[in-house]
Design a protein around this motif. Structure first.
Motif, PDB file in Angstrom:
ATOM      1  N   ASP A 141       6.673  27.219  19.703  1.00 59.32           N
ATOM      2  CA  ASP A 141       6.181  26.911  21.108  1.00 59.32           C
ATOM      3  C   ASP A 141       5.126  25.609  20.961  1.00 59.32           C
ATOM      4  O   ASP A 141       4.228  25.564  20.374  1.00 59.32           O
ATOM      5  CB  ASP A 141       5.281  28.224  21.254  1.00 59.32           C
ATOM      6  N   PRO A 142       5.450  24.709  21.944  1.00 57.28           N
ATOM      7  CA  PRO A 142       4.634  23.403  21.830  1.00 57.28           C
ATOM      8  C   PRO A 142       3.101  23.729  22.202  1.00 57.28           C
ATOM      9  O   PRO A 142       2.289  23.236  21.591  1.00 57.28           O
ATOM     10  CB  PRO A 142       5.237  22.514  22.972  1.00 57.28           C
ATOM     11  N   ARG A 143       2.911  24.841  23.053  1.00 57.75           N
ATOM     12  CA  ARG A 143       1.497  24.912  23.130  1.00 57.75           C
ATOM     13  C   ARG A 143       0.950  25.554  21.780  1.00 57.75           C
ATOM     14  O   ARG A 143      -0.423  25.480  21.753  1.00 57.75           O
ATOM     15  CB  ARG A 143       1.266  26.153  24.252  1.00 57.75           C
ATOM     16  N   ARG A 144       1.752  26.472  21.065  1.00 57.87           N
ATOM     17  CA  ARG A 144       1.083  27.121  19.617  1.00 57.87           C
ATOM     18  C   ARG A 144       0.642  25.936  18.659  1.00 57.87           C
ATOM     19  O   ARG A 144      -0.165  25.882  18.046  1.00 57.87           O
ATOM     20  CB  ARG A 144       2.024  27.598  19.172  1.00 57.87           C
ATOM     21  N   VAL A 145       1.708  24.643  18.792  1.00 59.70           N
ATOM     22  CA  VAL A 145       1.380  23.511  18.052  1.00 59.70           C
ATOM     23  C   VAL A 145       0.015  23.034  18.441  1.00 59.70           C
ATOM     24  O   VAL A 145      -0.560  22.734  17.376  1.00 59.70           O
ATOM     25  CB  VAL A 145       2.617  22.734  18.378  1.00 59.70           C
ATOM     26  N   LEU A 146       0.112  22.823  19.612  1.00 57.22           N
ATOM     27  CA  LEU A 146      -1.376  22.102  20.116  1.00 57.22           C
ATOM     28  C   LEU A 146      -2.408  22.963  19.599  1.00 57.22           C
ATOM     29  O   LEU A 146      -3.562  22.582  18.977  1.00 57.22           O
ATOM     30  CB  LEU A 146      -1.294  21.894  21.379  1.00 57.22           C
ATOM     31  N   ALA A 147      -2.391  24.191  19.747  1.00 56.95           N
ATOM     32  CA  ALA A 147      -3.269  25.108  19.503  1.00 56.95           C
ATOM     33  C   ALA A 147      -3.731  24.930  17.952  1.00 56.95           C
ATOM     34  O   ALA A 147      -4.938  25.157  17.489  1.00 56.95           O
ATOM     35  CB  ALA A 147      -3.256  26.566  19.819  1.00 56.95           C
ATOM     36  N   HIS A 149       7.030  30.464  29.785  1.00 58.88           N
ATOM     37  CA  HIS A 149       6.769  29.531  28.750  1.00 58.88           C
ATOM     38  C   HIS A 149       7.217  28.324  29.099  1.00 58.88           C
ATOM     39  O   HIS A 149       8.234  27.816  29.745  1.00 58.88           O
ATOM     40  CB  HIS A 149       6.903  29.969  27.360  1.00 58.88           C
ATOM     41  N   CYS A 150       6.900  27.356  28.314  1.00 58.23           N
ATOM     42  CA  CYS A 150       7.226  26.008  28.334  1.00 58.23           C
ATOM     43  C   CYS A 150       7.920  25.390  27.391  1.00 58.23           C
ATOM     44  O   CYS A 150       7.626  25.658  26.122  1.00 58.23           O
ATOM     45  CB  CYS A 150       5.846  24.880  28.376  1.00 58.23           C
ATOM     46  N   ASP A 151       9.270  25.036  27.510  1.00 59.77           N
ATOM     47  CA  ASP A 151       9.936  24.816  26.001  1.00 59.77           C
ATOM     48  C   ASP A 151       9.670  23.406  25.778  1.00 59.77           C
ATOM     49  O   ASP A 151       8.669  22.720  25.882  1.00 59.77           O
ATOM     50  CB  ASP A 151      11.531  24.939  26.550  1.00 59.77           C
ATOM     51  N   LEU A 152      10.467  22.851  24.730  1.00 61.17           N
ATOM     52  CA  LEU A 152      10.156  21.673  23.802  1.00 61.17           C
ATOM     53  C   LEU A 152      10.025  20.593  24.754  1.00 61.17           C
ATOM     54  O   LEU A 152       9.431  19.670  24.476  1.00 61.17           O
ATOM     55  CB  LEU A 152      10.916  21.528  22.498  1.00 61.17           C
ATOM     56  N   ASN A 153      10.991  20.635  25.685  1.00 53.72           N
ATOM     57  CA  ASN A 153      11.173  19.318  26.549  1.00 53.72           C
ATOM     58  C   ASN A 153      10.250  19.461  28.061  1.00 53.72           C
ATOM     59  O   ASN A 153      10.380  18.657  28.597  1.00 53.72           O
ATOM     60  CB  ASN A 153      12.812  19.157  27.064  1.00 53.72           C
TER      61      ASN A 153
END
Length: 451
Positions: free
Chosen positions: A114-120, A23-27
């Motif tokens: 999860d930053p991708r979840r934030v965007l979703a 996964h991709c972390d916050l940074n």
């Protein structure tokens, strides 16, 4: 090995020696595992277990103790495939595939750290209004010597007096000197399903910019931007160089930006920013007003690191205040010219060191709030905004102020999930504390024997 899925990628998967599941972390850093190829079916079907705290580690990969994940017991989340096919985003030369993944909770709910979840989650708000963002990104970086120091790769055939100066911008000779590197980036990007447009040389030493194409899929564009950064790094290593996305690797030269362009389509596929003229619709101006209103409090997303604020300085064409204008590159928010059907907004604040998922989420969330509340922007600015708009709200000039503004903001709480706010602010607080424990060489040179 036998795979669950069938289709054109079966042969590629059959040749794979291992999978990279991450996964991709916050940074914006990938965190995950290397998995043997014979476990591919399990990974693609069920994902892997990883601590939820792994998404919120600091820039050095250290656990952040200021959030409450450890109070909850440092629980595992489920890192599962996003639905995108594995891609040949590889660090070495062994046949491997990268599995695009994101995290959910054990009970199946999204994990909004999860930053991708934030965007979703932001995109769900658009879908509820039958709106589809069309997004493109412009990503800048420097090539440097593979020494661990910020030493630019020399550009052959460019006179020393001009190397790294303004004359390098859009220089075809400079592009030619790194042509094989650029060819390999295009090839790997294409193999990963990433569509690139032009590449240009920029004004800094060995500085370049890739443009990603406009897509009516903001999540895919953010994915592609994250993957493109890793592709550029990986290809640079193969060519005996390094690539850096630091916002400001050289104080005397231009920094690296991550500019975002977006328009909006309604349910009939019409661009809601297009009124047939250059000025755009009221919806465009409401979106601009939302962006300006949120710019101060969300600046930490666009400038998330100690080095980031060095880019946001007067006289650098990097924004220093919440301003907008038509065809005005000195403004934070620019309305590009061109055909009315392509009327769009360009957000110019983020550095290339920012997390693309969070940049897209912050821009779209603020724009939607502006449209929902029919906010009105100030008058558009002509000319250099640094001298023309002294009253405009400033972007926080340093990291501490950006962190404090983000943490205290009621607007941030309205735009983003609580888990994300808590984890992101805690991460940045911990990183700030580490930097503040270091006495710089300049301090010693200035004070050790003089005061």
């Amino acid at each position: 090995m036998q795979m669950i899925r069938t289709g054109p990628d079966v042969e590629r998967k059959a040749e794979t020696e291992f999978f990279l599941a991450a996964h991709c972390d916050l940074n914006g850093v990938f965190r995950g595992k290397r998995v043997p190829a014979d476990q591919g079916d399990k990974i693609l079907k069920s994902g892997i277990r990883m601590p939820m705290s792994s998404i919120g580690v600091d820039i050095w990969g250290t656990d952040v103790l200021g959030n409450d994940l450890f109070d909850r017991g440092d629980l595992d989340g489920i890192v599962e495939p996003t639905g995108r096919e594995p891609i040949p985003l590889v660090w070495g030369r062994s046949p491997a595939l990268f599995v695009p993944m994101w995290m959910r909770l054990e009970n199946g709910a999204p994990f909004f750290g999860d930053p991708r979840r934030v965007l979703a989650g932001v995109l769900d708000r658009y879908a509820a209004q039958a709106l589809t963002p069309v997004v493109a990104m412009e990503l800048e970086f420097h090539l440097i010597r593979d020494t661990g120091e910020a030493v630019p790769v020399p550009v052959a055939d460019v006179p020393p007096a001009h190397a790294g100066g303004a004359d390098t911008i859009y220089c075809l000779d400079e592009l030619g000197q790194v042509g094989e590197f650029l060819d390999d980036v295009y090839a790997m990007a294409s193999a990963c399903g990433i569509r690139l447009e032009a590449v240009t040389s920029e004004s800094g030493p060995s500085q370049y910019e890739f443009n990603l194409v406009h897509r009516a899929d903001a999540l895919r564009v953010a994915d592609d931007t994250v993957y493109l950064k890793q592709i550029v790094r990986n290809v640079a290593r193969r060519h005996g160089m390094r690539a850096t996305f630091m916002a400001k690797p050289y104080m005397e030269h231009a920094g690296n930006g991550l500019h975002m362009h977006f328009s909006l389509l309604d349910a009939a596929g019409r661009n809601v920013f297009d009124n047939g003229g250059a000025e755009g619709t009221p919806a465009l101006r409401h979106a601009v007003a939302g962006l300006l209103a949120a710019m101060h409090d969300t600046a930490l997303i666009f400038a998330p690191h100690r080095n980031s604020a060095r880019r946001l300085r007067p006289g650098t064409l990097a924004p220093v205040n919440a301003t907008w204008g038509y065809e005005n590159r000195t403004a934070a928010v620019r309305i590009p010219g061109g055909p009315a059907a392509a009327r769009r907004i360009e957000h110019r604040v983020a550095g290339a060191d920012a997390n693309p998922y969070l940049v897209v989420a912050a821009v779209l969330a603020a724009a939607l709030k502006g449209m929902d509340e029919a906010l009105a922007p100030p008058a558009a600015t002509d000319g250099n905004v640094e001298t023309a708009t002294a009253s405009a709200c400033a972007v926080p000039p340093d990291w501490r102020q950006a962190i404090e503004a983000f943490e205290a903001s009621a607007l941030v709480k309205a735009l983003f999930p609580a888990d994300f706010i808590m984890m992101f602010a805690s991460c940045k607080r911990q990183e700030l504390a580490v930097f503040e424990q270091e006495i710089s060489a300049l301090e010693y040179r200035s004070y050790l024997h003089t005061v």
